[in-house]
Motif scaffolding. Structure first.
Motif, PDB file in Angstrom:
ATOM      1  N   GLY A 147     -40.859  58.526  54.154  1.00 55.69           N
ATOM      2  CA  GLY A 147     -39.591  57.806  54.253  1.00 55.69           C
ATOM      3  C   GLY A 147     -39.053  57.351  52.915  1.00 55.69           C
ATOM      4  N   ASP A 148     -38.214  56.319  52.986  1.00 50.26           N
ATOM      5  CA  ASP A 148     -37.455  55.886  51.824  1.00 50.26           C
ATOM      6  C   ASP A 148     -38.152  54.748  51.073  1.00 50.26           C
ATOM      7  OD1 ASP A 148     -35.113  56.157  50.270  1.00 50.26           O
ATOM      8  OD2 ASP A 148     -34.303  54.328  51.175  1.00 50.26           O
ATOM      9  N   ASP A 149     -39.331  54.354  51.534  1.00 49.87           N
ATOM     10  CA  ASP A 149     -40.020  53.214  50.923  1.00 49.87           C
ATOM     11  C   ASP A 149     -41.230  53.687  50.115  1.00 49.87           C
ATOM     12  OD1 ASP A 149     -40.345  50.454  50.445  1.00 49.87           O
ATOM     13  OD2 ASP A 149     -41.950  50.368  51.936  1.00 49.87           O
ATOM     14  N   SER A 150     -41.159  54.889  49.588  1.00 47.19           N
ATOM     15  CA  SER A 150     -42.298  55.436  48.856  1.00 47.19           C
ATOM     16  C   SER A 150     -42.432  54.745  47.499  1.00 47.19           C
ATOM     17  CB  SER A 150     -42.080  56.931  48.627  1.00 47.19           C
ATOM     18  OG  SER A 150     -41.128  57.104  47.602  1.00 47.19           O
ATOM     19  N   GLY A 151     -43.548  54.991  46.841  1.00 43.12           N
ATOM     20  CA  GLY A 151     -43.787  54.408  45.526  1.00 43.12           C
ATOM     21  C   GLY A 151     -42.749  54.830  44.509  1.00 43.12           C
ATOM     22  N   ALA A 152     -42.361  56.112  44.546  1.00 43.64           N
ATOM     23  CA  ALA A 152     -41.344  56.594  43.592  1.00 43.64           C
ATOM     24  C   ALA A 152     -40.047  55.812  43.783  1.00 43.64           C
ATOM     25  CB  ALA A 152     -41.100  58.088  43.800  1.00 43.64           C
ATOM     26  N   GLN A 153     -39.610  55.655  45.014  1.00 41.08           N
ATOM     27  CA  GLN A 153     -38.353  54.956  45.290  1.00 41.08           C
ATOM     28  C   GLN A 153     -38.404  53.504  44.824  1.00 41.08           C
ATOM     29  OE1 GLN A 153     -35.820  56.655  45.416  1.00 41.08           O
ATOM     30  NE2 GLN A 153     -34.942  56.466  47.457  1.00 41.08           N
ATOM     31  N   ARG A 154     -39.533  52.828  45.106  1.00 40.06           N
ATOM     32  CA  ARG A 154     -39.621  51.418  44.691  1.00 40.06           C
ATOM     33  C   ARG A 154     -39.591  51.295  43.168  1.00 40.06           C
ATOM     34  NH1 ARG A 154     -43.541  47.484  48.243  1.00 40.06           N
ATOM     35  NH2 ARG A 154     -42.845  48.142  50.315  1.00 40.06           N
ATOM     36  N   MET A 155     -40.266  52.212  42.471  1.00 35.50           N
ATOM     37  CA  MET A 155     -40.258  52.152  41.001  1.00 35.50           C
ATOM     38  C   MET A 155     -38.862  52.461  40.466  1.00 35.50           C
ATOM     39  SD  MET A 155     -43.970  53.793  39.953  1.00 35.50           S
ATOM     40  CE  MET A 155     -43.987  53.219  38.247  1.00 35.50           C
ATOM     41  N   ILE A 156     -38.181  53.415  41.070  1.00 37.42           N
ATOM     42  CA  ILE A 156     -36.819  53.770  40.622  1.00 37.42           C
ATOM     43  C   ILE A 156     -35.876  52.598  40.886  1.00 37.42           C
ATOM     44  CG2 ILE A 156     -34.856  55.291  41.104  1.00 37.42           C
ATOM     45  CD1 ILE A 156     -37.046  57.532  41.611  1.00 37.42           C
ATOM     46  N   PRO A 304     -33.983  58.048  56.536  1.00 37.62           N
ATOM     47  CA  PRO A 304     -34.066  58.865  55.323  1.00 37.62           C
ATOM     48  C   PRO A 304     -35.513  59.232  54.980  1.00 37.62           C
ATOM     49  CG  PRO A 304     -33.693  56.564  54.769  1.00 37.62           C
ATOM     50  CD  PRO A 304     -33.666  56.643  56.247  1.00 37.62           C
ATOM     51  N   GLY A 305     -35.697  60.441  54.469  1.00 35.60           N
ATOM     52  CA  GLY A 305     -37.046  60.895  54.142  1.00 35.60           C
ATOM     53  C   GLY A 305     -37.105  61.426  52.726  1.00 35.60           C
ATOM     54  N   TYR A 306     -38.101  62.263  52.448  1.00 37.43           N
ATOM     55  CA  TYR A 306     -38.232  62.867  51.129  1.00 37.43           C
ATOM     56  C   TYR A 306     -37.324  64.094  51.029  1.00 37.43           C
ATOM     57  CZ  TYR A 306     -42.771  60.416  50.652  1.00 37.43           C
ATOM     58  OH  TYR A 306     -43.767  59.486  50.565  1.00 37.43           O
ATOM     59  N   PRO A 307     -36.538  64.222  49.954  1.00 36.76           N
ATOM     60  CA  PRO A 307     -35.841  65.493  49.724  1.00 36.76           C
ATOM     61  C   PRO A 307     -36.856  66.590  49.358  1.00 36.76           C
ATOM     62  CG  PRO A 307     -34.979  63.701  48.330  1.00 36.76           C
ATOM     63  CD  PRO A 307     -36.263  63.226  48.914  1.00 36.76           C
ATOM     64  N   ALA A 308     -36.401  67.838  49.330  1.00 33.58           N
ATOM     65  CA  ALA A 308     -37.277  68.937  48.916  1.00 33.58           C
ATOM     66  C   ALA A 308     -37.520  68.867  47.409  1.00 33.58           C
ATOM     67  CB  ALA A 308     -36.634  70.272  49.268  1.00 33.58           C
ATOM     68  N   VAL A 309     -38.670  69.371  46.967  1.00 30.19           N
ATOM     69  CA  VAL A 309     -38.930  69.522  45.526  1.00 30.19           C
ATOM     70  C   VAL A 309     -38.444  70.908  45.113  1.00 30.19           C
ATOM     71  CG1 VAL A 309     -40.704  69.721  43.738  1.00 30.19           C
ATOM     72  CG2 VAL A 309     -40.889  67.941  45.496  1.00 30.19           C
ATOM     73  N   ILE A 310     -37.387  70.932  44.301  1.00 25.55           N
ATOM     74  CA  ILE A 310     -36.829  72.204  43.829  1.00 25.55           C
ATOM     75  C   ILE A 310     -36.952  72.215  42.306  1.00 25.55           C
ATOM     76  CG2 ILE A 310     -34.755  73.647  43.727  1.00 25.55           C
ATOM     77  CD1 ILE A 310     -33.934  72.335  46.436  1.00 25.55           C
ATOM     78  N   ASN A 311     -37.732  73.155  41.797  1.00 25.41           N
ATOM     79  CA  ASN A 311     -38.026  73.169  40.360  1.00 25.41           C
ATOM     80  C   ASN A 311     -36.825  73.579  39.530  1.00 25.41           C
ATOM     81  OD1 ASN A 311     -40.706  72.273  40.141  1.00 25.41           O
ATOM     82  ND2 ASN A 311     -41.449  74.245  40.929  1.00 25.41           N
ATOM     83  N   ASP A 312     -36.659  72.911  38.406  1.00 28.32           N
ATOM     84  CA  ASP A 312     -35.637  73.274  37.424  1.00 28.32           C
ATOM     85  C   ASP A 312     -36.155  74.487  36.642  1.00 28.32           C
ATOM     86  OD1 ASP A 312     -33.202  72.148  35.702  1.00 28.32           O
ATOM     87  OD2 ASP A 312     -34.763  72.883  34.336  1.00 28.32           O
ATOM     88  N   ASP A 313     -35.370  75.560  36.600  1.00 28.04           N
ATOM     89  CA  ASP A 313     -35.822  76.821  35.988  1.00 28.04           C
ATOM     90  C   ASP A 313     -36.268  76.648  34.539  1.00 28.04           C
ATOM     91  OD1 ASP A 313     -35.510  78.365  38.205  1.00 28.04           O
ATOM     92  OD2 ASP A 313     -33.532  79.150  37.638  1.00 28.04           O
ATOM     93  N   ARG A 314     -35.455  75.934  33.755  1.00 28.91           N
ATOM     94  CA  ARG A 314     -35.740  75.809  32.322  1.00 28.91           C
ATOM     95  C   ARG A 314     -37.047  75.043  32.092  1.00 28.91           C
ATOM     96  NH1 ARG A 314     -33.617  71.591  29.382  1.00 28.91           N
ATOM     97  NH2 ARG A 314     -33.958  71.746  27.146  1.00 28.91           N
ATOM     98  N   LEU A 315     -37.204  73.927  32.814  1.00 27.27           N
ATOM     99  CA  LEU A 315     -38.419  73.122  32.620  1.00 27.27           C
ATOM    100  C   LEU A 315     -39.650  73.862  33.137  1.00 27.27           C
ATOM    101  CD1 LEU A 315     -37.376  69.457  33.425  1.00 27.27           C
ATOM    102  CD2 LEU A 315     -36.912  70.863  31.435  1.00 27.27           C
ATOM    103  N   LEU A 316     -39.473  74.586  34.245  1.00 28.19           N
ATOM    104  CA  LEU A 316     -40.621  75.332  34.769  1.00 28.19           C
ATOM    105  C   LEU A 316     -41.045  76.409  33.771  1.00 28.19           C
ATOM    106  CD1 LEU A 316     -42.279  75.184  37.491  1.00 28.19           C
ATOM    107  CD2 LEU A 316     -41.371  77.476  37.841  1.00 28.19           C
ATOM    108  N   ASP A 317     -40.088  77.042  33.113  1.00 31.17           N
ATOM    109  CA  ASP A 317     -40.439  78.044  32.087  1.00 31.17           C
ATOM    110  C   ASP A 317     -41.222  77.410  30.935  1.00 31.17           C
ATOM    111  OD1 ASP A 317     -39.340  80.170  33.431  1.00 31.17           O
ATOM    112  OD2 ASP A 317     -37.393  80.040  32.431  1.00 31.17           O
TER     113      ASP A 317
END
Ligand SMILES: [Zn+2]
Ligand SMILES: [Zn+2]
Length: 408
Positions: A147-156, A304-317
């Motif tokens: 959900g929307d109360d994850s550690g990442a969300q609270r830190m952000i 609300p939940g977690y969005p998908a993790v979609i990698n940024d092409d440049r950073l992944l390279d």
């Protein structure tokens, strides 16, 4: 292991000690008081600038080099939370806290990032890592809460990106069924979104003998369950991914009274936002019309939940290049499988581009103190494979070195 032997090396013994301490003192959700204090103490011992209590029990350490605003400002993230389950490994460092267990390897993620902080510090001192930029080490609680109360969300929400500016973020998770120490990457969508779907159906109660006076919530629920299970075949484009599961369904209070209320609780997972939007719309339609068919009404709460993790092409390279330089192409997989689980790393990606990788964790299953072979995450027999710790720390350090060298 690092092939470039002239460099400062990761401290494998210290990382193993830290990992096993964190494992033995497993804590769950946001209540990581002992865990976060331990992590912050180790970072302070290394001489880093440490901020405690970010978004609750989150810990942040930051290193700035040269003119930080001129270079890449990197965020490296580890999660620290355990799961609410009972450990059955029988290992000497098994969790001392009943009903709390590091069954997803976040103890290993924390130890690898601690090891990386130490290694990066030493490589900065030796002049191997140079340039303009900043490194923010993020140790977050409550990745597993959903959900929307994850550690990442609270830190952000506690100002993470304002207080510690970051222009790119990187994450790493262990993959226990893959070969130990091999790095796995994939361009584009990697992990699914994850949204809870809660449905409440309102009918009208009556005695079973006067069924004609009732509006049967159980019947509406049963019809809805069947219809909702057509979502994946009827509404997901054939080459895309969509998963809808129902984990709970309840109705009624006793055998001879028609139920006036029913509840369905499920989960929706997709990679692409447009597929998610179609499925949300279809769920609302199916719920509304199924309820109406039986004279009932219904409400739906999605996410609300977690969005998908979609990698940024440049950073992944960049990440692939650093791993390949370090371990050789035979220890790096660039087309790993997609993962249908969710990860709250996606919340960081709403504020800066990001890349997420996995690291093989090999044979890591233990039962009654005996090795039983590979074991999936969230199993009571899971124990993070300590042999992988130096690989993870070396990867983080190489990525930092290469990114600072390349510049923005
Ligand atoms: Zn997990
Ligand atoms: Zn995990």
């Amino acid at each position: 292991m690092d092939r470039l032997t002239s460099q400062e090396q990761p401290n494998a013994d210290a990382m193993t000690e830290w990992r096993q301490y964190l494992h033995a003192h497993a804590e769950v959700g946001h209540d990581l008081f002992e865990t976060s204090a331990y992590v912050a103490d180790r970072l302070e011992e290394m001489g880093l600038d440490v901020t405690r209590n970010v978004g609750g029990t989150g810990v942040v350490a930051r290193i700035e080099l040269g003119n930080p605003g001129k270079g890449p400002q990197l965020g490296l993230r580890a999660d620290m939370d355990a799961l609410p389950m009972q450990e059955l490994t029988g290992l000497p460092h098994a969790s001392k806290n009943p009903g709390a267990m590091h069954a997803c390897g976040h103890d290993g993620h924390s130890a690898m990032l601690l090891g990386a902080a130490d290694l990066i510090q030493r490589r900065i001192r030796s002049g191997q890592i140079t340039g303009d930029g900043a490194i923010t080490f993020i140790f977050q609680p409550a990745e597993e809460v959903g959900g929307d109360d994850s550690g990442a969300q609270r830190m952000i929400r506690d100002g993470l990106f304002d207080r510690f500016p970051m222009t790119e973020v990187y994450g790493l998770h262990n993959a226990p069924l893959d070969e130990a120490g091999v790095m796995y990457f994939r361009h584009g969508p990697l992990l699914c979104s994850s949204e809870r779907v809660e449905i409440t159906i309102h009918g009208k109660q009556s005695h079973g003998a006067t069924l004609h006076l009732a509006k049967d919530a159980t019947l509406a629920m049963a019809s809805m369950i069947v219809s909702l299970n057509t979502l994946v075949t009827q509404d997901v484009p054939p080459l895309e991914t969509g998963i809808f599961n129902i984990g709970e369904a309840h109705s009624g209070t006793t055998y001879n009274v028609i139920s006036a209320e029913a509840k369905i609780d499920g989960c929706l997972r997709v990679y692409l936002p447009e597929v998610a939007e179609t499925l949300r719309q279809r769920i609302r339609e199916i719920v509304e019309f199924s309820a109406k068919t039986f004279g009932c009404t219904a409400e739906v709460q999605i996410g609300p939940g977690y969005p998908a993790v979609i990698n940024d092409d440049r950073l992944l390279d960049y990440a692939i290049d650093s791993a390949t330089r370090l371990f050789g192409a035979d220890r790096v997989t660039t087309e790993s499988s997609r993962i249908t689980a969710g990860e709250d790393f996606s919340f960081y990606q709403q504020h800066a581009p990001g890349a997420f990788a996995t690291i093989g964790n090999g044979d890591n299953g233990w039962k009654d103190g005996k090795h039983i072979g590979p074991c999936a995450v969230h199993s009571p027999y899971f124990d993070f494979n300590d042999a992988v710790l130096p690989t993870g720390a070396s990867y983080w350090a190489a990525l930092v070195e290469d990114r600072l060298k390349a510049g923005v």
